[in-house]
Design a protein around this motif. Sequence first.
Motif, PDB file in Angstrom:
ATOM      1  N   ILE A   3       0.877  -1.168   0.214  1.00 15.42           N
ATOM      2  CA  ILE A   3       0.052  -0.150   0.031  1.00 15.42           C
ATOM      3  C   ILE A   3       1.000   1.173  -0.086  1.00 15.42           C
ATOM      4  CG2 ILE A   3      -1.574   1.324   1.367  1.00 15.42           C
ATOM      5  CD1 ILE A   3      -2.826  -1.344   2.370  1.00 15.42           C
ATOM      6  N   THR A   4       1.719   1.101   0.726  1.00 14.58           N
ATOM      7  CA  THR A   4       2.628   2.263   0.947  1.00 14.58           C
ATOM      8  C   THR A   4       3.485   2.421  -0.432  1.00 14.58           C
ATOM      9  OG1 THR A   4       3.158   1.922   3.389  1.00 14.58           O
ATOM     10  CG2 THR A   4       4.959   3.354   2.076  1.00 14.58           C
ATOM     11  N   SER A   5       4.052   1.540  -1.053  1.00 20.32           N
ATOM     12  CA  SER A   5       4.514   1.699  -2.431  1.00 20.32           C
ATOM     13  C   SER A   5       3.976   2.003  -3.543  1.00 20.32           C
ATOM     14  CB  SER A   5       5.317   0.199  -2.840  1.00 20.32           C
ATOM     15  OG  SER A   5       6.008   0.399  -3.896  1.00 20.32           O
ATOM     16  N   VAL A   6       2.680   1.511  -3.654  1.00 21.59           N
ATOM     17  CA  VAL A   6       1.619   1.850  -4.545  1.00 21.59           C
ATOM     18  C   VAL A   6       1.435   3.467  -4.302  1.00 21.59           C
ATOM     19  CG1 VAL A   6      -0.748   1.674  -5.509  1.00 21.59           C
ATOM     20  CG2 VAL A   6       0.911  -0.356  -5.244  1.00 21.59           C
ATOM     21  N   SER A   7       1.028   3.739  -3.119  1.00 23.53           N
ATOM     22  CA  SER A   7       0.604   5.091  -2.970  1.00 23.53           C
ATOM     23  C   SER A   7       1.567   6.149  -2.961  1.00 23.53           C
ATOM     24  CB  SER A   7       0.130   5.500  -1.473  1.00 23.53           C
ATOM     25  OG  SER A   7       0.830   5.033  -0.675  1.00 23.53           O
ATOM     26  N   CYS A   8       3.020   5.912  -2.917  1.00 20.12           N
ATOM     27  CA  CYS A   8       4.043   6.628  -3.250  1.00 20.12           C
ATOM     28  C   CYS A   8       4.326   7.030  -4.847  1.00 20.12           C
ATOM     29  CB  CYS A   8       5.461   6.159  -2.402  1.00 20.12           C
ATOM     30  SG  CYS A   8       5.787   6.304  -0.804  1.00 20.12           S
ATOM     31  N   PHE A   9       4.069   5.959  -5.528  1.00 17.30           N
ATOM     32  CA  PHE A   9       4.206   6.072  -6.935  1.00 17.30           C
ATOM     33  C   PHE A   9       3.014   6.630  -7.555  1.00 17.30           C
ATOM     34  CE2 PHE A   9       6.963   1.976  -6.753  1.00 17.30           C
ATOM     35  CZ  PHE A   9       8.005   2.785  -7.137  1.00 17.30           C
ATOM     36  N   ALA A  10       1.919   6.576  -6.564  1.00 19.81           N
ATOM     37  CA  ALA A  10       0.518   7.336  -7.203  1.00 19.81           C
ATOM     38  C   ALA A  10       0.804   8.887  -6.960  1.00 19.81           C
ATOM     39  CB  ALA A  10      -0.622   6.910  -6.379  1.00 19.81           C
ATOM     40  N   VAL A  11       1.569   9.354  -6.147  1.00 19.06           N
ATOM     41  CA  VAL A  11       1.724  10.691  -5.874  1.00 19.06           C
ATOM     42  C   VAL A  11       2.361  11.419  -6.879  1.00 19.06           C
ATOM     43  CG1 VAL A  11       3.187  12.318  -4.340  1.00 19.06           C
ATOM     44  CG2 VAL A  11       1.903  10.561  -3.342  1.00 19.06           C
ATOM     45  N   MET A  22      -3.891  12.936  -0.034  1.00 24.48           N
ATOM     46  CA  MET A  22      -4.557  11.735   0.014  1.00 24.48           C
ATOM     47  C   MET A  22      -3.595  10.522  -0.253  1.00 24.48           C
ATOM     48  SD  MET A  22      -7.977  10.001  -1.942  1.00 24.48           S
ATOM     49  CE  MET A  22      -6.849   9.383  -3.180  1.00 24.48           C
ATOM     50  N   PHE A  23      -2.922  10.528  -1.211  1.00 23.20           N
ATOM     51  CA  PHE A  23      -1.991   9.427  -1.273  1.00 23.20           C
ATOM     52  C   PHE A  23      -0.696   9.524  -0.343  1.00 23.20           C
ATOM     53  CE2 PHE A  23      -3.397   9.607  -6.289  1.00 23.20           C
ATOM     54  CZ  PHE A  23      -4.298   8.121  -6.000  1.00 23.20           C
ATOM     55  N   ALA A  24      -0.492  10.542  -0.086  1.00 20.50           N
ATOM     56  CA  ALA A  24       0.695  10.756   1.020  1.00 20.50           C
ATOM     57  C   ALA A  24       0.104  10.327   2.352  1.00 20.50           C
ATOM     58  CB  ALA A  24       1.127  12.099   1.060  1.00 20.50           C
ATOM     59  N   LEU A  25      -0.963  10.501   2.743  1.00 17.32           N
ATOM     60  CA  LEU A  25      -1.551  10.025   4.271  1.00 17.32           C
ATOM     61  C   LEU A  25      -1.883   8.661   3.882  1.00 17.32           C
ATOM     62  CD1 LEU A  25      -4.076  12.960   4.879  1.00 17.32           C
ATOM     63  CD2 LEU A  25      -1.789  12.161   6.204  1.00 17.32           C
ATOM     64  N   LEU A  26      -2.277   7.978   2.602  1.00 15.58           N
ATOM     65  CA  LEU A  26      -2.348   6.548   2.440  1.00 15.58           C
ATOM     66  C   LEU A  26      -1.183   5.878   2.612  1.00 15.58           C
ATOM     67  CD1 LEU A  26      -4.657   4.553   2.039  1.00 15.58           C
ATOM     68  CD2 LEU A  26      -4.038   4.686  -0.500  1.00 15.58           C
ATOM     69  N   SER A  27      -0.261   6.499   2.170  1.00 18.93           N
ATOM     70  CA  SER A  27       1.122   5.905   2.359  1.00 18.93           C
ATOM     71  C   SER A  27       1.649   5.731   3.762  1.00 18.93           C
ATOM     72  CB  SER A  27       2.255   6.663   1.547  1.00 18.93           C
ATOM     73  OG  SER A  27       3.552   6.322   1.507  1.00 18.93           O
ATOM     74  N   MET A  85       9.783  10.436  -4.224  1.00 18.00           N
ATOM     75  CA  MET A  85       8.695   9.289  -4.065  1.00 18.00           C
ATOM     76  C   MET A  85       9.067   8.042  -4.869  1.00 18.00           C
ATOM     77  SD  MET A  85       6.068  10.280  -2.334  1.00 18.00           S
ATOM     78  CE  MET A  85       7.052  11.208  -1.113  1.00 18.00           C
ATOM     79  N   THR A  86       9.701   8.421  -5.890  1.00 13.97           N
ATOM     80  CA  THR A  86      10.212   7.060  -6.481  1.00 13.97           C
ATOM     81  C   THR A  86      11.221   6.185  -5.516  1.00 13.97           C
ATOM     82  OG1 THR A  86      10.299   8.206  -8.676  1.00 13.97           O
ATOM     83  CG2 THR A  86      11.730   6.169  -8.441  1.00 13.97           C
ATOM     84  N   LEU A  87      12.144   7.060  -4.876  1.00 11.80           N
ATOM     85  CA  LEU A  87      13.015   6.325  -3.971  1.00 11.80           C
ATOM     86  C   LEU A  87      12.311   5.834  -2.789  1.00 11.80           C
ATOM     87  CD1 LEU A  87      15.944   5.889  -3.074  1.00 11.80           C
ATOM     88  CD2 LEU A  87      15.691   7.944  -1.659  1.00 11.80           C
ATOM     89  N   TYR A  88      11.162   6.279  -2.330  1.00 15.47           N
ATOM     90  CA  TYR A  88      10.527   5.739  -1.212  1.00 15.47           C
ATOM     91  C   TYR A  88       9.547   4.473  -1.690  1.00 15.47           C
ATOM     92  CZ  TYR A  88      11.488   9.071   2.648  1.00 15.47           C
ATOM     93  OH  TYR A  88      11.956  10.073   3.689  1.00 15.47           O
ATOM     94  N   GLY A  89       9.213   4.696  -2.891  1.00 18.91           N
ATOM     95  CA  GLY A  89       8.138   3.578  -3.371  1.00 18.91           C
ATOM     96  C   GLY A  89       8.938   2.406  -3.778  1.00 18.91           C
ATOM     97  N   THR A  90      10.294   2.770  -4.326  1.00 13.80           N
ATOM     98  CA  THR A  90      11.177   1.590  -4.610  1.00 13.80           C
ATOM     99  C   THR A  90      11.640   0.812  -3.263  1.00 13.80           C
ATOM    100  OG1 THR A  90      11.870   2.797  -6.624  1.00 13.80           O
ATOM    101  CG2 THR A  90      13.202   0.728  -5.998  1.00 13.80           C
ATOM    102  N   LEU A  91      12.045   1.598  -2.375  1.00 16.72           N
ATOM    103  CA  LEU A  91      12.618   1.095  -1.294  1.00 16.72           C
ATOM    104  C   LEU A  91      11.250  -0.036  -0.407  1.00 16.72           C
ATOM    105  CD1 LEU A  91      14.949   3.519   0.201  1.00 16.72           C
ATOM    106  CD2 LEU A  91      15.492   1.252  -0.653  1.00 16.72           C
TER     107      LEU A  91
END
Length: 129
Positions: A3-11, A22-27, A85-91
């Motif tokens: 969920i965190t990864s997808v929402s980071c990429f969705a930002v 919304m996506f940041a809070l979901l992350s 956001m790419t870095l956080y989503g990838t990690l």
Amino acid sequence: MVITSVSCFAVIPSTSEWLKVMFALLSKLGINSAWNVMFVHIPELYPTVLRQRGVGVASVISRIGSISATFMKNLTATTGLTLVMTLYGTLTCVGAVLGLFLPETKGREIPDTIEEAENVDSIQLNNIK
């Protein structure tokens, strides 16, 4: 973690500010949930003689994200939100995939010694037969 990864990429492609929030809070919800699960699952992975050290090391490593947050704000100011956001989503995606390789602990005894922990797979296979 997924969920965190997808929402980071969705930002990244979001054009509306409220969608980004919304996506940041979901992350944040996803990573807080993973944080809470960590303190339930991690102690079951270590044998009794190493349990406190293992939980301590896992806690220290998990704090790296919190420590890096201040640096990520500066990185966002210089390079933009996409890189961060790419870095956080990838990690977090890598963390989710690595979590799939952890052993199942439901209905199994927690190992007491290091030798028992090393032979967890063979003990479990013997009990199944």
